[in-house]
Design a protein around this motif. Structure first.
Motif, PDB file in Angstrom:
ATOM      1  N   GLN A  64      -1.932 -10.634  -1.122  1.00 30.32           N
ATOM      2  CA  GLN A  64      -2.668 -10.436  -2.369  1.00 30.32           C
ATOM      3  C   GLN A  64      -4.066  -9.905  -2.085  1.00 30.32           C
ATOM      4  N   MET A  65      -4.675 -10.424  -1.032  1.00 31.63           N
ATOM      5  CA  MET A  65      -6.045 -10.065  -0.673  1.00 31.63           C
ATOM      6  C   MET A  65      -6.179  -8.586  -0.293  1.00 31.63           C
ATOM      7  N   TYR A  66      -5.097  -7.973   0.174  1.00 32.86           N
ATOM      8  CA  TYR A  66      -5.168  -6.586   0.632  1.00 32.86           C
ATOM      9  C   TYR A  66      -5.290  -5.599  -0.525  1.00 32.86           C
ATOM     10  N   GLY A  67      -4.874  -6.007  -1.705  1.00 32.50           N
ATOM     11  CA  GLY A  67      -4.952  -5.104  -2.852  1.00 32.50           C
ATOM     12  C   GLY A  67      -3.999  -3.931  -2.779  1.00 32.50           C
TER      13      GLY A  67
ATOM     14  N   ALA B  52       6.028   0.406  -3.832  1.00 28.69           N
ATOM     15  CA  ALA B  52       6.468   1.800  -3.963  1.00 28.69           C
ATOM     16  C   ALA B  52       7.044   2.299  -2.644  1.00 28.69           C
ATOM     17  N   GLY B  53       6.383   1.939  -1.546  1.00 25.41           N
ATOM     18  CA  GLY B  53       6.865   2.368  -0.240  1.00 25.41           C
ATOM     19  C   GLY B  53       8.222   1.788   0.090  1.00 25.41           C
ATOM     20  N   LEU B  54       8.427   0.524  -0.236  1.00 28.82           N
ATOM     21  CA  LEU B  54       9.722  -0.106   0.012  1.00 28.82           C
ATOM     22  C   LEU B  54      10.815   0.571  -0.810  1.00 28.82           C
ATOM     23  N   ALA B  55      10.506   0.886  -2.066  1.00 26.68           N
ATOM     24  CA  ALA B  55      11.494   1.537  -2.925  1.00 26.68           C
ATOM     25  C   ALA B  55      11.875   2.906  -2.387  1.00 26.68           C
ATOM     26  N   GLU B  56      10.898   3.600  -1.827  1.00 24.56           N
ATOM     27  CA  GLU B  56      11.151   4.956  -1.318  1.00 24.56           C
ATOM     28  C   GLU B  56      11.952   4.964  -0.024  1.00 24.56           C
TER      29      GLU B  56
ATOM     30  N   PHE C  25       5.503  -4.488  10.604  1.00 23.72           N
ATOM     31  CA  PHE C  25       4.534  -3.423  10.353  1.00 23.72           C
ATOM     32  C   PHE C  25       3.494  -3.947   9.373  1.00 23.72           C
ATOM     33  N   GLY C  26       2.248  -4.038   9.827  1.00 23.10           N
ATOM     34  CA  GLY C  26       1.159  -4.492   8.976  1.00 23.10           C
ATOM     35  C   GLY C  26       0.651  -3.371   8.087  1.00 23.10           C
ATOM     36  N   THR C  27       0.204  -3.719   6.889  1.00 19.46           N
ATOM     37  CA  THR C  27      -0.209  -2.680   5.940  1.00 19.46           C
ATOM     38  C   THR C  27      -1.700  -2.670   5.631  1.00 19.46           C
ATOM     39  N   PHE C  28      -2.460  -3.638   6.147  1.00 24.09           N
ATOM     40  CA  PHE C  28      -3.905  -3.658   5.893  1.00 24.09           C
ATOM     41  C   PHE C  28      -4.594  -2.672   6.827  1.00 24.09           C
ATOM     42  N   PRO C  29      -5.520  -1.825   6.336  1.00 23.99           N
ATOM     43  CA  PRO C  29      -6.080  -1.731   4.988  1.00 23.99           C
ATOM     44  C   PRO C  29      -5.548  -0.529   4.213  1.00 23.99           C
ATOM     45  N   LEU C  30      -4.323  -0.125   4.499  1.00 18.83           N
ATOM     46  CA  LEU C  30      -3.781   1.125   3.953  1.00 18.83           C
ATOM     47  C   LEU C  30      -3.471   1.014   2.465  1.00 18.83           C
ATOM     48  N   ARG C  31      -3.575   2.159   1.794  1.00 20.90           N
ATOM     49  CA  ARG C  31      -3.212   2.250   0.383  1.00 20.90           C
ATOM     50  C   ARG C  31      -2.677   3.643   0.084  1.00 20.90           C
ATOM     51  N   GLY C  32      -2.063   3.786  -1.074  1.00 25.12           N
ATOM     52  CA  GLY C  32      -1.647   5.079  -1.570  1.00 25.12           C
ATOM     53  C   GLY C  32      -0.696   5.830  -0.660  1.00 25.12           C
ATOM     54  N   ALA C  33      -0.842   7.158  -0.664  1.00 24.52           N
ATOM     55  CA  ALA C  33       0.064   8.012   0.086  1.00 24.52           C
ATOM     56  C   ALA C  33      -0.010   7.755   1.587  1.00 24.52           C
ATOM     57  N   GLU C  34      -1.187   7.379   2.076  1.00 24.07           N
ATOM     58  CA  GLU C  34      -1.324   7.080   3.504  1.00 24.07           C
ATOM     59  C   GLU C  34      -0.431   5.892   3.873  1.00 24.07           C
ATOM     60  N   LEU C  35      -0.400   4.896   3.007  1.00 21.97           N
ATOM     61  CA  LEU C  35       0.427   3.716   3.255  1.00 21.97           C
ATOM     62  C   LEU C  35       1.913   4.045   3.154  1.00 21.97           C
ATOM     63  N   THR C  36       2.324   4.683   2.081  1.00 22.26           N
ATOM     64  CA  THR C  36       3.750   4.960   1.906  1.00 22.26           C
ATOM     65  C   THR C  36       4.264   5.905   2.988  1.00 22.26           C
TER      66      THR C  36
END
Length: 272
Positions: A42-45, A52-56, A13-24
């Motif tokens: 690293q480049m994705y920021g 956090a998503g992995l921990a959840e 599962f790719g995570t670019f360009p997601l961030r925050g609640a949308e990503l988790t």
């Protein structure tokens, strides 16, 4: 490499360009449908949000396969390992399963960064190491530089781009390919062939494309925030494209539609 790693890494599962609640939120859905492999850089920021998503998720660490990539700006000996340590801190992990050089060195030789990658593995920062966005010749050079097997070269790979030279290099060097932009950011859906084949196999056009990639011996990275698409992208193992239909899709690679070139990324190499 373990059989479990090989099977898990086939579908990431790719995570670019997601961030925050949308990503988790997307990561939770991905875990629910069966994903255990997650890809960041690293480049994705977004490594902190991925952590956090992995921990959840609550998934045991030994069931996860986490990939991150070192940015070329961190390829110097004084920055490489500290940057990986920061990635691990942000990801809330003691190690990543796969650590990649995200791009070839900017105006420099490949030897230094590849040896630093090997060093990161030797001190326990990563279980496997590899490349991303490297050419066929770079794959050969990297394979000759170190004794540690390279787990992958993650590259743009879809039915609208001919990557035969990279596939040949993968066979020659023993470095498997993995894909990003697996559906060419939706461009494949403008070609009727994939709709026709979807009707024949009772699948979606995206599933036809992803199955083609898998049957080429290439692992897939996909990203979506829509639960139905996340499920469909994962459900690509229960059918097989015929050799005739594989050849029909192979012919589409003559389109040579490339997404990631120097116009998009200044440090992209001169592709094969």
């Amino acid at each position: 490499m373990s059989i479990y790693f090989q099977k898990t890494y086939q579908r990431s599962f790719g995570t670019f360009p997601l961030r925050g609640a949308e990503l988790t939120g997307a990561m939770k859905t991905a875990v629910d449908v069966g994903y255990r492999s997650f890809d960041t850089a690293q480049m994705y920021g977004n490594e902190t949000d991925v952590g956090a998503g992995l921990a959840e998720t609550g998934v045991p660490r030994d069931e996860l396969c986490v990939t991150t990539k070192v940015h070329p700006e961190n390829f110097g000996e004084d920055r490489f390992l500290p940057s990986v340590e920061k990635s691990l801190k942000d990801l809330r992990l003691d190690y990543v399963d796969v650590l990649l050089l995200h791009w070839p060195p900017i105006g420099g030789a490949l030897t230094g960064p590849v040896k630093l990658l090997e060093k990161a593995r030797s001190i326990g920062f990563a279980r496997h190491i590899g490349l991303s966005n490297h050419t066929a010749q770079m794959m050969r050079d990297a394979a000759r530089t170190i004794d540690t097997p390279l787990a992958t070269n993650q590259v743009e790979f879809h039915p609208l781009l001919n990557q035969d030279k990279l596939l040949a290099a993968a066979t020659e060097t023993g470095i498997p390919l993995s894909s990003f932009c697996s559906v060419a950011r939706g461009k494949v859906f403008s070609y009727p062939l994939f709709t026709v084949l979807a009707e024949v196999y009772g699948k979606s056009p995206a599933q036809i494309v992803l199955r083609w990639i898998l049957q080429k011996g290439v692992s897939i990275n996909t990203m979506s925030t829509k639960p139905a698409n996340i499920q469909a992208n994962f459900d690509t193992m229960n059918f097989t494209l015929s050799s005739v239909d594989m050849a029909r899709i192979d012919a589409m690679t003559a389109t040579n539609y490339r997404i990631v070139g120097k116009a998009a990324v200044a440090w992209a190499p001169e592709w094969d």
